[in-house]
Scaffold this motif. Structure first.
Motif, PDB file in Angstrom:
ATOM      1  N   ASP A  47       0.727  -1.187  -0.076  1.00 43.96           N
ATOM      2  CA  ASP A  47       0.030   0.095  -0.112  1.00 43.96           C
ATOM      3  C   ASP A  47       0.913   1.300  -0.039  1.00 43.96           C
ATOM      4  O   ASP A  47       0.313   2.328   0.197  1.00 43.96           O
ATOM      5  N   SER A  60       2.122   6.807   0.278  1.00 38.16           N
ATOM      6  CA  SER A  60       1.130   5.804  -0.035  1.00 38.16           C
ATOM      7  C   SER A  60       0.692   5.917  -1.418  1.00 38.16           C
ATOM      8  O   SER A  60       0.973   6.972  -2.184  1.00 38.16           O
ATOM      9  N   VAL A  61      -0.130   5.102  -1.824  1.00 39.10           N
ATOM     10  CA  VAL A  61      -0.591   4.870  -2.997  1.00 39.10           C
ATOM     11  C   VAL A  61      -1.499   5.821  -3.427  1.00 39.10           C
ATOM     12  O   VAL A  61      -1.453   6.659  -4.508  1.00 39.10           O
ATOM     13  N   SER A  62      -2.457   6.410  -2.645  1.00 45.53           N
ATOM     14  CA  SER A  62      -3.069   7.571  -2.539  1.00 45.53           C
ATOM     15  C   SER A  62      -2.661   8.773  -2.816  1.00 45.53           C
ATOM     16  O   SER A  62      -2.959   9.621  -3.617  1.00 45.53           O
ATOM     17  N   GLU A  63      -1.456   9.100  -2.031  1.00 43.89           N
ATOM     18  CA  GLU A  63      -0.656  10.202  -2.203  1.00 43.89           C
ATOM     19  C   GLU A  63      -0.071  10.335  -3.402  1.00 43.89           C
ATOM     20  O   GLU A  63      -0.049  11.300  -4.115  1.00 43.89           O
ATOM     21  N   TYR A  64       0.521   9.229  -3.916  1.00 45.06           N
ATOM     22  CA  TYR A  64       1.132   9.027  -5.186  1.00 45.06           C
ATOM     23  C   TYR A  64       0.078   9.427  -6.381  1.00 45.06           C
ATOM     24  O   TYR A  64       0.348  10.150  -7.133  1.00 45.06           O
ATOM     25  N   ASN A  65      -1.235   8.943  -6.218  1.00 42.34           N
ATOM     26  CA  ASN A  65      -2.198   9.184  -7.283  1.00 42.34           C
ATOM     27  C   ASN A  65      -2.534  10.554  -7.230  1.00 42.34           C
ATOM     28  O   ASN A  65      -2.820  11.249  -8.252  1.00 42.34           O
ATOM     29  N   THR A  66      -2.500  11.333  -6.237  1.00 40.80           N
ATOM     30  CA  THR A  66      -2.734  12.632  -5.915  1.00 40.80           C
ATOM     31  C   THR A  66      -1.705  13.547  -6.660  1.00 40.80           C
ATOM     32  O   THR A  66      -1.866  14.475  -7.299  1.00 40.80           O
ATOM     33  N   THR A  91      -2.138  13.472 -10.423  1.00 41.29           N
ATOM     34  CA  THR A  91      -3.263  14.422 -10.841  1.00 41.29           C
ATOM     35  C   THR A  91      -2.548  15.893 -11.123  1.00 41.29           C
ATOM     36  O   THR A  91      -3.410  16.478 -11.976  1.00 41.29           O
TER      37      THR A  91
END
Length: 129
Positions: free
Chosen positions: A18, A29-35, A38
């Protein structure tokens, strides 16, 4: 090259489930990376993360720091080691130009060879080449 920083493990950095990257106790984190993705191209984000891990820049594996570094990369186009901006070339046009120059040079040499064989010219223009 790697498709994902998530597969990267360099020195003291390791990949944890994760997370995209970990450096000592800090992780992205994966969500921070995805942010980050963007806002910036994947290649820019990945190069900044790799730079942080390679050095290592302890304390810099944060969204804010990575965003700041990514914005600096966007503001400052890639430069050479001498500090000059790289040039963008139309390689198709450059290739055509060079091929024309080669054809022209071949024609001159063929004309000179023909004149030399006819005894009209002694080849002196090629001296010093």
């Amino acid at each position: 090259g790697k498709d994902s920083i998530g597969k990267l493990s360099i020195g003291k950095a390791s990949v944890v489930e994760d997370t995209v990257a970990t450096l000592y106790s800090q992780s992205l984190s994966v969500s921070e990376y995805n942010t980050l993705l963007t806002h910036y191209d994947k290649s820019v984000v990945d190069s900044v993360i790799k730079r942080i891990i390679d050095k290592p820049y302890v304390g810099c594996l944060t969204v804010d720091t990575i965003m700041q570094w990514c914005s600096e990369v966007k503001k400052n186009p890639k430069t050479t080691k001498f500090g000059f901006e790289g040039r963008n070339y139309d390689f198709k046009q450059l290739e055509e130009f060079l091929l024309e120059k080669i054809k022209f040079a071949d024609q001159i040499l063929n004309d000179e060879l023909s004149l030399s064989q006819q005894g009209v010219w002694d080849g002196s223009i090629l001296e010093g080449c």
